[in-house]
Scaffold this active site. Structure first.
Site, PDB file in Angstrom:
ATOM      1  N   ARG A 114       0.715  -4.742  -5.352  1.00 20.35           N
ATOM      2  CA  ARG A 114       0.935  -6.015  -4.651  1.00 20.35           C
ATOM      3  C   ARG A 114       1.166  -7.053  -5.743  1.00 20.35           C
ATOM      4  NH1 ARG A 114      -0.641  -4.604   0.486  1.00 20.35           N
ATOM      5  NH2 ARG A 114      -2.160  -2.939   0.470  1.00 20.35           N
ATOM      6  N   ASP A 165      -0.225   1.763   8.556  1.00 21.08           N
ATOM      7  CA  ASP A 165      -0.791   1.001   9.670  1.00 21.08           C
ATOM      8  C   ASP A 165       0.124   0.874  10.886  1.00 21.08           C
ATOM      9  OD1 ASP A 165      -3.323   0.373   8.520  1.00 21.08           O
ATOM     10  OD2 ASP A 165      -2.310  -1.030   7.189  1.00 21.08           O
ATOM     11  N   ASP A 201       2.173  -1.328  11.586  1.00 23.10           N
ATOM     12  CA  ASP A 201       2.041  -2.688  12.118  1.00 23.10           C
ATOM     13  C   ASP A 201       3.189  -3.583  11.666  1.00 23.10           C
ATOM     14  OD1 ASP A 201       1.483  -2.774   9.447  1.00 23.10           O
ATOM     15  OD2 ASP A 201      -0.235  -4.109   9.624  1.00 23.10           O
ATOM     16  N   ARG A 259      -6.866  -3.913   9.977  1.00 25.81           N
ATOM     17  CA  ARG A 259      -7.505  -5.234   9.994  1.00 25.81           C
ATOM     18  C   ARG A 259      -7.035  -6.056  11.176  1.00 25.81           C
ATOM     19  NH1 ARG A 259      -7.471  -5.643   4.040  1.00 25.81           N
ATOM     20  NH2 ARG A 259      -9.352  -4.466   3.561  1.00 25.81           N
ATOM     21  N   ASP A 286       5.334  -5.366   5.880  1.00 21.60           N
ATOM     22  CA  ASP A 286       5.975  -6.639   6.240  1.00 21.60           C
ATOM     23  C   ASP A 286       5.970  -7.638   5.086  1.00 21.60           C
ATOM     24  OD1 ASP A 286       3.275  -6.944   6.505  1.00 21.60           O
ATOM     25  OD2 ASP A 286       3.323  -7.819   8.500  1.00 21.60           O
ATOM     26  N   GLY A 292       0.827  -1.209   0.000  1.00 18.85           N
ATOM     27  CA  GLY A 292       0.000   0.000   0.000  1.00 18.85           C
ATOM     28  C   GLY A 292       0.855   1.250   0.000  1.00 18.85           C
TER      29      GLY A 292
END
Lengths: 319, 319, 319, 319
Positions: A72, A127, A129, A171, A103, A11
């Protein structure tokens, strides 16, 4: 080492352009030939390399998204696609590949490293994350976008004395919901990492209303439930008629915040230094206020959840 | 006439506070006692009148929403509620009531007028869908909010080479979708007032893509279809994977734009002048670049649709 | 300890309201009676204490400035004024005073501590120029305001192919100029901490222009020179006609950024915890990614200049 | 007519890009070959014509400034320069030239028209000070930029209980100061078109302060006095210590507002229609809510000052 390539993957995130600019200009400054790859690993496979001069990155630092485009890549996960990517990198005689992404992108970079292509990863995803780092490029802009949206929603909520449910991205990780919730003073925050007791939340909403609060903000990470479902549950338990906003893709764009451009610039520059020093196959990570380069396996092992102390703080401050 | 009351009714809209401020200060300037009624017609029924001094409207002009709060009143549409409202207005000896709101609010004001309470209506709703006037307070801020959101979405759409579907407010009127679509250069605009040929739209999206456009924006008024449904239809016909944003309530809030504060101020002031001149039971309307006071029946008769020439222009400019 | 007071002092900074809210709500949560003091140390002297309930800090987190108002107090630096302040604090039986402000405010708090009034200081100033901490509340919002202003100026500079000189705040410390310059990709940054070679800068401007750059941004901290003087020197040496913007007070206001509200909330909460633990007479400081409470003398001793490595990075990235 | 050229001239203004896009795409739609001229009349003299395809104007509508760059041309006012310009236009076989700019640019277009080159002018300048039209592209964005800046300044002014003096653009015309002053609720507005009684203004500032106003905004058009001088006069007469902001060039840039993009698009399209209809040598003007094409001499004769009724309204509303 003489030929450097850079790509953005996964993204897009605000600040990626500052990061590309830093890689290109610092690379050229140290004598590298720098190539940009378009459309992430897809572009590696398809050989979309273009030489980047000093002026190629002029006038981009203020823009969201990524000038190199991103994608992606399913193909890159196949043996065939991966082999094609290797072939292209070797044919272009790329000495090191700098990957800006999340990641999934780091997993790809680690595979390339294992196959003998030196790589460095810069964490870029709104995010926040990613394992191994406390910060990812784009997170700060996303928080500010959510905050600004909530400030608008607040006007209407206050005028109508309503509950406003705001669904944000996340998510599997609630970083945006938690930190934006803290920043905007949300009355309740629903996270995928933490069980939600709707009875408890609704009791709180009713109590604050009886005490005189004009309105309440309920922040929901998409991984913790759909905003509309949460609103329905609140309506059922309280009789309030919450209104719902699903912020969606506005969270991904926008002119980058100062912090994202600073972090993007610094991380990009450190990635080049890391290549120069031969410390490749590492993640550029922000840890305890410092930028460091961490080997991939160490980064992957360092899973980071949300800070539950901040969750508790947000609850206390919203009483 | 000596005692003036002002209320906001229906959905809140940015610029209402500037309008309240204008009514209060210009009213006091001309010797009126001014009362604010909280929560629209609900507050009239419940007698929520409060005297407004000069300082009561200080520090509000920069805020969205309405300092007097607003509500949709079911009770006011009943004989009993209406009678209670009349009783309260008479008991407070209100000589004229200024109502800031949309067409439902104007219908209420017309009923009060028929029952002997002089009223003046100021058009306030983000949807710009009121008969009799070319402009309603809040519309300009809403357009700018949508434009800013699309500019963020654009970054991501361009980086991923995608179609972005943006659903905006407008159940029966497509003013926001049309004018925001024109302002942001949307490739397609779906309006409730105009039939949509999805085949045609999808053909256009494919053509522009083949010609080299990086991304497309499809603007959908909620009355013309759900954003997610439109995206599904586009996906089916084109193979693109559109992403969807439903802007929702962020369109209603936010610090008012210059135009909304100017229009709010001017309309509020003219409403007071209209009361002074005894020209009551009228809508303050913007027509052909001028503010005028139009009798209600004339206003209701003057239905205004969208300007199809602008729809056509938007199509031509997005080729 | 039972009675807590909080004040804001010196220049206002966005995020101070989030900090006040955190002190009040966390204080009440832990059983304190909390008082707000208006207008900084002036208000202490004049006894402007007001009890703060949970609702007193509702609806403030999104606003710049400080709801408690602020002032620079000459009187507090006199023996008489200081004695009056002590008297008021004792009369109100304040067990601990939390001061949100800059280094002058910390000096005041240290004097009160020496006189037996327990204090805790939270760093709040847009300039980020406080000893002992890497971060002060308001800095991030100021950076984003400067960045946004430069993005506007950039449009005009690019359209006219000009040099734009932007003067920002920072009399003795160049943090804003340096970090905003890095974030916006300024071609040159003038800092009070670092000698400026105008010949060198002008050579750079001419070179980049010859290479094809459309425009250049020169960021000047006010402590390094007046923007108009810098522009005159550039004009003389290059023949360019720079235009100048002095950002002034817009840097101090604005809705707080996410980071400032998060830091304000966390620092406010930690100040209350610090009081509970009896660790008073300390600065709440951000160091190496963590919030800690540092004794005043240690904080004062820890002078922090700008990071020259970032200055060098900014130069490299602007080639 | 087959070959159309378009240029931007004078100061840049947000919305010019939407206007260029409209000229190009509508021109191509109707079968024209469209050329963009870089750097205004300078570029005509130097022959900087470039063919504009549909994609040449993609991705520009959201940007301030002008993609064609702009300049003020001294040479064009000389006989020699003008002759060179004519030569270039004839050599390129330009059938009509569309000029986006202010009144100086219109004077140039009228000279070209007199020399036999059909021209159409679109009003583009943030100052809204053009004869013949009620609106110029860029004005609305500039108002919103000023409003946003004042909203920031307000935070600080309110926190310090101060007078804030804001100097805005407008050498000979006070449109920005008047309309932005009205939009932000300024306590005083100083215009070049209207005598200023500083005693009167200062009396007002003192009165409102005594009545409890926390702060005051004084809006000064640069043509009515320097902000710093005004502040000094206020300080002398009142004892207040006003702070001053000179907004400068941030007023010229920024992403265009919805209204400016809509007006830019509509005016650009009408300019092409005007060429098609052979109604050349006219100004595209906004009058009484409508777009019309007005012959130059008529436009020049139609001097428009500020609306003094709005000035009076602003005074009444700021009591």
């Amino acid at each position: 080492m003489k030929r450097l390539a850079v790509l953005t993957s996964g993204g897009d995130a605000p600040g990626m352009n500052a990061c590309i600019r830093a890689v290109v200009r610092k690379g050229i400054y140290h004598g590298f030939d720098v190539f940009g790859v378009e459309r992430g690993y897809e572009g590696v496979i398809d050989g979309l390399f273009r030489p980047m001069g000093l002026n190629s990155v002029a006038g981009i630092i203020q823009h969201g998204g990524t000038m190199l485009k991103t994608a992606r890549s399913e193909r890159f996960t196949t043996a065939e696609g991966f082999a094609a990517a290797l072939r292209q990198l070797r044919q272009m005689a790329i000495d090191a590949l700098i990957v800006i992404g999340g990641d999934g992108s780091m997993a790809g970079a680690a595979r390339l490293a294992a196959a003998g292509i030196p790589t460095v990863v810069i964490p870029g995803t709104i995010d926040n994350d990613m394992p191994g780092t406390e910060y990812t490029i784009g997170f700060d802009t996303a928080l500010n976008t959510v905050l600004e949206a909530v400030n608008r929603i607040r006007d209407t909520a206050a005028s109508h004395e309503r509950v406003a449910v705001v669904e944000v991205m996340g998510r599997s990780a609630g970083h945006i919901a938690l930190m934006a919730g803290l920043a905007c003073g949300a009355e309740a925050i629903l996270l995928p990492e933490h069980p939600t007791d709707m009875d408890d939340i609704c009791r709180g909403l009713k109590q604050t209303y009886q005490r005189g609060k004009l309105y309440s903000i309920v922040m929901v990470a998409e991984g913790a439930g759909k905003g509309f479902d949460v609103a329905a549950q609140i309506a059922e338990r309280t009789g309030f008629k919450p209104h719902v906003t699903v912020l969606g893709y506005i969270q991904r764009g926008g002119s980058p915040s100062a912090l994202d451009n600073i972090m993007g610039s610094r991380m990009g520059a450190l990635a080049v230094d890391t290549v120069i020093q031969g410390n490749v196959n590492r993640l550029i990570a922000f840890r305890q206020g410092q930028l460091v380069a961490v080997p991939y396996e160490q980064a992957f092992a360092d899973k980071r959840g949300i800070d539950l102390a901040l969750y508790e703080l947000a609850s206390i401050l919203a009483i």
